[in-house]
Design a protein around this motif. Sequence first.
Motif, PDB file in Angstrom:
ATOM      1  N   GLU A 100       0.827  -1.209   0.000  1.00  0.00           N
ATOM      2  CA  GLU A 100       0.000   0.000   0.000  1.00  0.00           C
ATOM      3  C   GLU A 100       0.864   1.263   0.000  1.00  0.00           C
ATOM      4  O   GLU A 100       0.611   2.206  -0.749  1.00  0.00           O
ATOM      5  N   ARG A 101       1.891   1.283   0.840  1.00  0.00           N
ATOM      6  CA  ARG A 101       2.785   2.453   0.917  1.00  0.00           C
ATOM      7  C   ARG A 101       3.585   2.600  -0.370  1.00  0.00           C
ATOM      8  O   ARG A 101       3.791   3.704  -0.869  1.00  0.00           O
ATOM      9  N   ASP A 124       1.392   4.059  -2.978  1.00  0.00           N
ATOM     10  CA  ASP A 124       1.180   5.484  -2.693  1.00  0.00           C
ATOM     11  C   ASP A 124       2.381   6.319  -3.137  1.00  0.00           C
ATOM     12  O   ASP A 124       2.227   7.357  -3.774  1.00  0.00           O
ATOM     13  N   LEU A 128      -2.445   0.047  -6.612  1.00  0.00           N
ATOM     14  CA  LEU A 128      -2.217  -1.054  -5.675  1.00  0.00           C
ATOM     15  C   LEU A 128      -2.425  -2.410  -6.337  1.00  0.00           C
ATOM     16  O   LEU A 128      -1.632  -3.326  -6.121  1.00  0.00           O
TER      17      LEU A 128
END
Length: 92
Positions: free
Chosen positions: A30-31, A34, A40
């Motif tokens: 997820e990071r 981002d 994702l």
Amino acid sequence: MAHHNRKEYQKMASNNIHIHLDGSPFLTPERFADLSGIPLKAVQKRIQRGEFPVESFNLEDSATSRAKKYINMVKLAEMAASSPFVHPRLSR
């Protein structure tokens, strides 16, 4: 990891590649999505296909909890540095 001779190491070192790990060499998918701007679902597919180096850690105390996958940013940087790909803007 590929073996390089002294001249290849000097050439790689002269590229002045700097990598900022933002506190950890591991990022959740997820990071990573981002920060990279990659959706994702695309990150998850690349993980499944083995395109991103992943480490699994069980950070819970419970023996029944599943291990969480993290992208190993150090290995990813090594893969990128040894890749023959040159971005078109950098090849001029």
